[in-house]
Design a protein around this motif. Structure first.
Motif, mmCIF file in Angstrom:
data_model
loop_
_atom_site.group_PDB
_atom_site.id
_atom_site.type_symbol
_atom_site.label_atom_id
_atom_site.label_comp_id
_atom_site.label_asym_id
_atom_site.label_seq_id
_atom_site.Cartn_x
_atom_site.Cartn_y
_atom_site.Cartn_z
ATOM 1 N N ILE A 1 4.894 46.961 5.192
ATOM 2 C CA ILE A 1 5.967 46.373 4.392
ATOM 3 C C ILE A 1 7.282 46.921 4.938
ATOM 4 C CG2 ILE A 1 7.044 46.363 2.112
ATOM 5 C CD1 ILE A 1 4.231 46.439 0.914
ATOM 6 N N ILE B 1 10.471 44.935 1.294
ATOM 7 C CA ILE B 1 10.531 45.686 0.043
ATOM 8 C C ILE B 1 11.717 45.236 -0.801
ATOM 9 C CG2 ILE B 1 11.937 47.634 0.844
ATOM 10 C CD1 ILE B 1 8.781 47.925 -1.322
ATOM 11 N N LEU C 1 7.431 50.932 -6.511
ATOM 12 C CA LEU C 1 7.557 50.382 -5.157
ATOM 13 C C LEU C 1 8.591 51.146 -4.333
ATOM 14 C CD1 LEU C 1 7.399 46.513 -5.795
ATOM 15 C CD2 LEU C 1 5.625 47.976 -4.812
ATOM 16 N N TYR D 1 7.678 53.588 -1.247
ATOM 17 C CA TYR D 1 8.161 53.200 0.084
ATOM 18 C C TYR D 1 9.019 54.306 0.699
ATOM 19 C CZ TYR D 1 10.483 50.450 3.714
ATOM 20 O OH TYR D 1 10.967 49.987 4.917
ATOM 21 N N ILE E 1 1.525 45.598 -5.320
ATOM 22 C CA ILE E 1 1.954 45.238 -3.965
ATOM 23 C C ILE E 1 1.529 43.822 -3.630
ATOM 24 C CG2 ILE E 1 1.551 45.735 -1.523
ATOM 25 C CD1 ILE E 1 1.443 48.719 -2.329
ATOM 26 N N SER F 1 0.284 49.874 2.960
ATOM 27 C CA SER F 1 1.390 49.113 3.547
ATOM 28 C C SER F 1 2.728 49.787 3.288
ATOM 29 C CB SER F 1 1.394 47.685 2.985
ATOM 30 O OG SER F 1 0.240 46.980 3.362
ATOM 31 N N LEU F 2 2.851 50.529 2.178
ATOM 32 C CA LEU F 2 4.090 51.257 1.903
ATOM 33 C C LEU F 2 4.292 52.374 2.914
ATOM 34 C CD1 LEU F 2 3.956 51.581 -2.002
ATOM 35 C CD2 LEU F 2 5.315 49.970 -0.651
ATOM 36 N N ARG F 3 3.227 53.141 3.185
ATOM 37 C CA ARG F 3 3.325 54.241 4.152
ATOM 38 C C ARG F 3 3.602 53.716 5.553
ATOM 39 N NH1 ARG F 3 1.389 59.167 2.989
ATOM 40 N NH2 ARG F 3 0.063 59.495 4.819
ATOM 41 N N GLY G 1 5.062 50.969 6.220
ATOM 42 C CA GLY G 1 6.410 50.417 6.226
ATOM 43 C C GLY G 1 7.463 51.468 6.495
ATOM 44 N N LEU G 2 7.328 52.621 5.845
ATOM 45 C CA LEU G 2 8.286 53.702 6.107
ATOM 46 C C LEU G 2 8.190 54.162 7.555
ATOM 47 C CD1 LEU G 2 10.328 55.838 4.948
ATOM 48 C CD2 LEU G 2 8.345 57.342 4.739
#
Length: 371
Positions: A167, A172, A192, A196, A297, A323-325, A327-328
Motif C-alpha cells: 500500500i 493510503i 490505518l 502505515y 484494509i 501490505s502496510l509494512r 508500503g512503508l
C-alpha cells in the motif's frame, strides 16, 4: 521406511496413552506438572499454574492456534492411515510430508484437496515438533526419513515467495478518505495511519495499551510527545521502540488521528483499539481482534478503487495486513537502516523483501567491472 502399525488404543512406551484425545489442542493446557517425587501443595500448585501461563506466552496466540490446527490435521491423517501419532515415527512423518506435497491420498483423507506449498509444509513440520515437545517427546527433524523427503520437496516444488501488494502513499491517502468521522471512522483511520507510518504488524496494532502494564495481554504502550508518538512494542525480535512523527497534514497525520480517537472514545486506560457499539457512537471495552485490521484494509482498498482494473476477487487477494509494512518500506525514501529499525527486522535482507519498488540497479557492477 519401516511401518508403524499400532492402533489408536495402544500405549506409547514411557509416554501418555494413545486415543482420540491425542487430537486435542495442547495449547489450551500446556503439560507442565510437578515431579512425581514431589508432594503437591497449595503454593506449588499455584506455581504450576503460573508456569503454564508463562509457557503459553512463549509464542503468539496466532502461532499457537496454527500449531493446534497442525496437530489436529496430523492426528486425523494418522487415524485415516491406521497408525498412532505417538510416539513420533520419523518414517510416518516422512510419508505425511510426501502426502502434503503431492496431495496423493485418496478421499476422504484430509490432505486430498490440493498439494501444499513448501513454506506451509515447513510450518506444519514446525507445528508437529512443538506439539511433540508439549507431550514430552523429541522429534528429530534431522532424521533421514524426514530430512531427505523435505529436501526433495524443496528441490522439486520450491517457488519464489508470493508477496502481498504494498500500500503506497497515494493508496493510503485514498483509503483513509473513504472513512467517515463517526467514532468507528476515527478508530479505523487511526489504525490505518498508525499501522502505515509505524510499519506495524496487525497483531502489534491491536495489542497496544494506553500505558505500560495496563492489561496482562498488552503487547506494548504509547507515549504522545510534542514531535510525535513513541510506541514501545514487543514482537518477534523482542522489545523495540517505534517513532511515529507528526504528518504534514492534519487529515493524514497518524498522531493527530490517534489523539482524536482516544479523546472522542474517552479511552485513558487499557487497550487503545477496541470495538464500538452498533450505532458507532460508543466505545466498548473489549480489545479488537487483529483480523479486524485485515478486513479493514481489504474493505478500504475496494472502497478507494485501488487496482480497480482487476476483478474484485483478485484485488482482495492482493492485499493483507502486511501490505502496510510493505508500503512503508517501499515508500519511505530514507536510508535503509532507518526502515529496518522501524520494521524491527534483524537483517537488511529481510527489509529488502518488503521493498517493492527500490532502485535495484543503483550500483552497476557490470560497468564497475569494466564491461
Amino acid at each position: 521406511m519401516s511401518k508403524n502399525t499400532g492402533k489408536s488404543s495402544s500405549a506409547a512406551p514411557n509416554g501418555p496413552s494413545i486415543n482420540e484425545d491425542d487430537e486435542r489442542d495442547p495449547t489450551s493446557s500446556v503439560a507442565l506438572t510437578l515431579p512425581s517425587f514431589v508432594a503437591g501443595s497449595g503454593t506449588l500448585d499455584r506455581l504450576v499454574d503460573t508456569a503454564q501461563d508463562y509457557a503459553r506466552a512463549a509464542a503468539s496466540d496466532n502461532t499457537l492456534k496454527a500449531y493446534g490446527k497442525d496437530w489436529a490435521h496430523f492426528a486425523r491423517w494418522c487415524r485415516m492411515t491406521g497408525v498412532d501419532p505417538l510416539p513420533p515415527s520419523p518414517e510416518m512423518i516422512g510419508l505425511y510430508l510426501a502426502d502434503l506435497a503431492s496431495g496423493s491420498s485418496p478421499s476422504p483423507s484430509p490432505s486430498a484437496s490440493r498439494p501444499l506449498s513448501v513454506s506451509t509444509i515447513e510450518r506444519r513440520l514446525s507445528g508437529l515438533a512443538w506439539n511433540y515437545a508439549q507431550r514430552g517427546f523429541v522429534l528429530d527433524r534431522s532424521n533421514r526419513h524426514i530430512a531427505s523427503v523435505l529436501a526433495g520437496i524443496k528441490r522439486k516444488h520450491a517457488r519464489p515467495p508470493m508477496q502481498k501488494e504494498a500500500i503506497l502513499a497515494e493508496d493510503i491517502l485514498a483509503m483513509v478518505a473513504t472513512l467517515g468521522f463517526d467514532l468507528r471512522g476515527l478508530r479505523d483511520r487511526a489504525i490505518l495511519l498508525l499501522g502505515y507510518a509505524g510499519g506495524l504488524r496487525r497483531s502489534e496494532i491491536v495489542s497496544l495499551d494506553v500505558h505500560k502494564d495496563d492489561t496482562p495481554d498488552s503487547g506494548g504502550w504509547i507515549e504522545i510527545l510534542d514531535k510525535g508518538a513513541l510506541l514501545t512494542l514487543t514482537g518477534k525480535t523482542g522489545w523495540r521502540e517505534v517513532e511515529i512523527g507528526r504528518g504534514s497534514s492534519d487529515l493524514t497525520c497518524p498522531v493527530r488521528a490517534l489523539k482524536q480517537w482516544l479523546y472522542f472514545a474517552k479511552i485513558d486506560f487499557g487497550p487503545v483499539f477496541v470495538g464500538t457499539s452498533r450505532d458507532g457512537k460508543r466505545a466498548l471495552e473489549a480489545r479488537l481482534n487483529d483480523k479486524h485490521v485485515a478486513r479493514l484494509i481489504k474493505r478500504t482498498v475496494l472502497d478507494a478503487g485501488i487496482r480497480a482494473e482487476l476483478p474484485e476477487k483478485d484485488r482482495l487477494a492482493m492485499f493483507s495486513g502486511h501490505s502496510l509494512r510493505a508500503g512503508l518500506a517501499s515508500s519511505a525514501e530514507v536510508d535503509e537502516s532507518y526502515v529496518q529499525k522501524q520494521l524491527g527486522h534483524a537483517s537488511a535482507e529481510m527489509t529488502r523483501r518488503y521493498q517493492r519498488r527500490r532502485d535495484r540497479f543503483r550500483v552497476n557492477l557490470t560497468k564497475a567491472a569494466g564491461l
